[in-house]
Design a protein around this motif. Sequence first.
Motif, PDB file in Angstrom:
ATOM      1  N   HIS A 274       0.800  -1.141   0.018  1.00  0.00           N
ATOM      2  CA  HIS A 274       0.053  -0.093   0.003  1.00  0.00           C
ATOM      3  C   HIS A 274       0.948   1.331  -0.124  1.00  0.00           C
ATOM      4  N   GLY A 275       1.877   1.264   0.774  1.00  0.00           N
ATOM      5  CA  GLY A 275       2.701   2.421   0.939  1.00  0.00           C
ATOM      6  C   GLY A 275       3.296   2.617  -0.277  1.00  0.00           C
ATOM      7  N   GLY A 276       4.107   1.427  -0.957  1.00  0.00           N
ATOM      8  CA  GLY A 276       4.713   1.834  -2.087  1.00  0.00           C
ATOM      9  C   GLY A 276       3.786   2.204  -3.535  1.00  0.00           C
ATOM     10  N   GLY A 277       2.616   1.706  -3.588  1.00  0.00           N
ATOM     11  CA  GLY A 277       1.808   1.771  -4.621  1.00  0.00           C
ATOM     12  C   GLY A 277       1.152   3.112  -4.657  1.00  0.00           C
ATOM     13  N   ILE A 278       0.777   3.680  -3.462  1.00  0.00           N
ATOM     14  CA  ILE A 278       0.251   5.038  -3.409  1.00  0.00           C
ATOM     15  C   ILE A 278       1.432   6.162  -3.590  1.00  0.00           C
ATOM     16  N   THR A 279       2.315   6.144  -2.973  1.00  0.00           N
ATOM     17  CA  THR A 279       3.538   7.084  -3.230  1.00  0.00           C
ATOM     18  C   THR A 279       4.018   6.670  -4.676  1.00  0.00           C
ATOM     19  N   ASP A 280       4.114   5.610  -5.167  1.00  0.00           N
ATOM     20  CA  ASP A 280       4.582   5.461  -6.633  1.00  0.00           C
ATOM     21  C   ASP A 280       3.716   6.318  -7.479  1.00  0.00           C
ATOM     22  N   THR A 281       2.533   6.131  -7.147  1.00  0.00           N
ATOM     23  CA  THR A 281       1.559   6.911  -8.514  1.00  0.00           C
ATOM     24  C   THR A 281       1.680   8.292  -7.975  1.00  0.00           C
ATOM     25  N   LEU A 282       1.358   8.586  -6.853  1.00  0.00           N
ATOM     26  CA  LEU A 282       1.578  10.215  -6.510  1.00  0.00           C
ATOM     27  C   LEU A 282       2.960  10.799  -6.856  1.00  0.00           C
ATOM     28  N   GLY A 283       3.949  10.061  -6.685  1.00  0.00           N
ATOM     29  CA  GLY A 283       5.398  10.791  -6.685  1.00  0.00           C
ATOM     30  C   GLY A 283       5.586  10.937  -8.225  1.00  0.00           C
ATOM     31  N   ALA A 284       5.361   9.622  -8.812  1.00  0.00           N
ATOM     32  CA  ALA A 284       5.709   9.704 -10.353  1.00  0.00           C
ATOM     33  C   ALA A 284       4.730  10.688 -10.984  1.00  0.00           C
ATOM     34  N   GLY A 285       3.554  10.747 -10.798  1.00  0.00           N
ATOM     35  CA  GLY A 285       2.555  11.556 -11.404  1.00  0.00           C
ATOM     36  C   GLY A 285       3.041  13.073 -11.088  1.00  0.00           C
ATOM     37  N   LEU A 286       3.497  13.678  -9.765  1.00  0.00           N
ATOM     38  CA  LEU A 286       3.921  14.630  -9.721  1.00  0.00           C
ATOM     39  C   LEU A 286       4.954  15.005 -10.503  1.00  0.00           C
TER      40      LEU A 286
ATOM     41  N   ALA B 203      -2.379  -7.979  -4.559  1.00  0.00           N
ATOM     42  CA  ALA B 203      -2.896  -7.949  -3.117  1.00  0.00           C
ATOM     43  C   ALA B 203      -3.861  -9.378  -3.458  1.00  0.00           C
ATOM     44  N   ARG B 204      -4.609  -9.324  -4.430  1.00  0.00           N
ATOM     45  CA  ARG B 204      -5.559 -10.559  -4.640  1.00  0.00           C
ATOM     46  C   ARG B 204      -5.071 -11.767  -4.624  1.00  0.00           C
TER      47      ARG B 204
ATOM     48  N   LYS C 122      -2.610 -13.849   4.788  1.00  0.00           N
ATOM     49  CA  LYS C 122      -3.256 -12.976   5.498  1.00  0.00           C
ATOM     50  C   LYS C 122      -2.739 -11.815   5.910  1.00  0.00           C
ATOM     51  N   PRO C 123      -3.644 -10.653   6.005  1.00  0.00           N
ATOM     52  CA  PRO C 123      -3.127  -9.334   6.363  1.00  0.00           C
ATOM     53  C   PRO C 123      -2.948  -9.454   7.985  1.00  0.00           C
ATOM     54  N   VAL C 124      -2.175  -8.626   8.558  1.00  0.00           N
ATOM     55  CA  VAL C 124      -1.965  -8.671  10.003  1.00  0.00           C
ATOM     56  C   VAL C 124      -2.618  -7.426  10.534  1.00  0.00           C
TER      57      VAL C 124
END
Length: 111
Positions: free
Chosen positions: A38-50, A87-88, A96-98
């Motif tokens: 989650h941390g990598g995916g969100i910031t990857d999209t936002l960082g590369a987009g900016l 994730a799927r 399983k998520p913790v």
Amino acid sequence: MSIALDILSWIFLLAGSFFSIVGGIGILRLPEFFSRMHGGGITDTLGAGLIITGLLFQAGFTLSAVKLLAILFFLTITSPSSCHALARSALAHGLKPVLDSPPKSDRKVQP
């Protein structure tokens, strides 16, 4: 006007770099697979987009700007889709998520 575009471009480039670095730190520091993803995916999209937006201001109205817009479009579509598919797949293979433990007030005391 050129100075204003340069300043705006550098703001986007620095913000994108900041979010990309935060994402990299998140991948290293977060405790489990799903939070790292989650941390990598969100910031990857936002960082590369900016960063691409900052490069668009530098490119002006040229063929390079059209190519950057195509890259931005495909990045916006593929990055969240790949994180979702990963994730799927992890869930389907039994990872399983913790989850957090309940607060101390909700725990039952064992005699």
